[in-house]
Design a protein around this motif. Structure first.
Motif, PDB file in Angstrom:
ATOM      1  N   GLY A 119     -80.069   8.402 -14.572  1.00 11.49           N
ATOM      2  CA  GLY A 119     -80.673   7.533 -13.383  1.00 11.49           C
ATOM      3  C   GLY A 119     -81.992   7.120 -12.764  1.00 11.49           C
ATOM      4  O   GLY A 119     -82.904   8.334 -13.523  1.00 11.49           O
ATOM      5  N   HIS A 120     -82.634   5.968 -12.178  1.00 10.80           N
ATOM      6  CA  HIS A 120     -83.600   5.844 -12.725  1.00 10.80           C
ATOM      7  C   HIS A 120     -83.669   5.570 -10.409  1.00 10.80           C
ATOM      8  O   HIS A 120     -85.394   5.520 -10.227  1.00 10.80           O
ATOM      9  N   ARG A 121     -82.974   6.134  -9.988  1.00 15.55           N
ATOM     10  CA  ARG A 121     -83.490   6.001  -8.213  1.00 15.55           C
ATOM     11  C   ARG A 121     -84.223   7.049  -7.878  1.00 15.55           C
ATOM     12  O   ARG A 121     -83.997   8.140  -8.176  1.00 15.55           O
ATOM     13  N   PRO A 122     -85.164   7.248  -6.711  1.00 13.80           N
ATOM     14  CA  PRO A 122     -85.899   8.481  -6.553  1.00 13.80           C
ATOM     15  C   PRO A 122     -85.209   8.777  -5.440  1.00 13.80           C
ATOM     16  O   PRO A 122     -86.193  10.514  -5.475  1.00 13.80           O
TER      17      PRO A 122
ATOM     18  N   TYR B 292     -77.627  13.263 -12.331  1.00 17.24           N
ATOM     19  CA  TYR B 292     -77.980  11.980 -12.402  1.00 17.24           C
ATOM     20  C   TYR B 292     -78.803  11.464 -12.643  1.00 17.24           C
ATOM     21  O   TYR B 292     -79.022  10.664 -13.203  1.00 17.24           O
ATOM     22  N   ARG B 293     -80.043  12.384 -12.115  1.00 14.99           N
ATOM     23  CA  ARG B 293     -81.081  11.920 -13.423  1.00 14.99           C
ATOM     24  C   ARG B 293     -81.141  12.303 -14.594  1.00 14.99           C
ATOM     25  O   ARG B 293     -82.071  11.612 -15.522  1.00 14.99           O
ATOM     26  N   ARG B 294     -81.340  13.752 -15.063  1.00 13.04           N
ATOM     27  CA  ARG B 294     -81.692  13.862 -15.980  1.00 13.04           C
ATOM     28  C   ARG B 294     -80.273  12.468 -16.892  1.00 13.04           C
ATOM     29  O   ARG B 294     -80.848  12.957 -18.509  1.00 13.04           O
TER      30      ARG B 294
END
Length: 135
Positions: free
Chosen positions: A92-95, A87-89
């Motif tokens: 996505g911005h959620r930490p 998701y981050r790749r």
């Protein structure tokens, strides 16, 4: 008997008598209960708890004879971490991992279907997960 993991949004729709979703969620939950064993995990329990001021009220709303409680398997926690990294790749911005990652991973690892009225994130992140969701 197979099992169905119930997403917190379905329970919250019912608890709040949501004008848009309560009827669908109630009907889908009843159909699921007729077809399989219903399961919740600690993440679902925590998300549902926000509607209650006392644990006794929540316990009454989530009767153990109707909703089995299961821990999240470590294999599911690992999968949730991998799905979060993907998701981050993708930007996505959620930490930190979202609750949906743990819920979807639990259902995936356990081989359960997932009853949810918000299938978007699950379809994106868990494409092989069998969903029971609005059309």
């Amino acid at each position: 008997m197979t099992a169905i993991l119930v997403d917190s949004n379905v329970l919250l729709d019912i608890f709040t008598n949501d004008a848009r979703w309560a009827a669908w969620s109630s009907g889908a939950l009843e159909e699921a209960a007729d077809a399989a064993r219903l399961v919740i995990n600690p993440v679902v329990y925590a998300e549902a708890s926000v509607r209650f001021s006392r644990i006794e009220e929540l316990e009454e709303a989530l009767p153990r004879q109707d909703l089995s409680r299961e821990p999240i398997p470590y294999e599911a926690a690992f999968l949730a971490g991998k799905v979060f990294a993907a998701y981050r790749r993708r930007g996505g911005h959620r930490p930190a991992p979202l609750p949906d990652f743990f819920i979807g991973a639990h259902a995936s690892v356990a081989g359960y279907r997932l009853l949810t009225r918000d299938p978007g994130r699950y379809r994106t992140n868990f494409p092989k997960l069998a969903l029971i969701a609005p059309a």
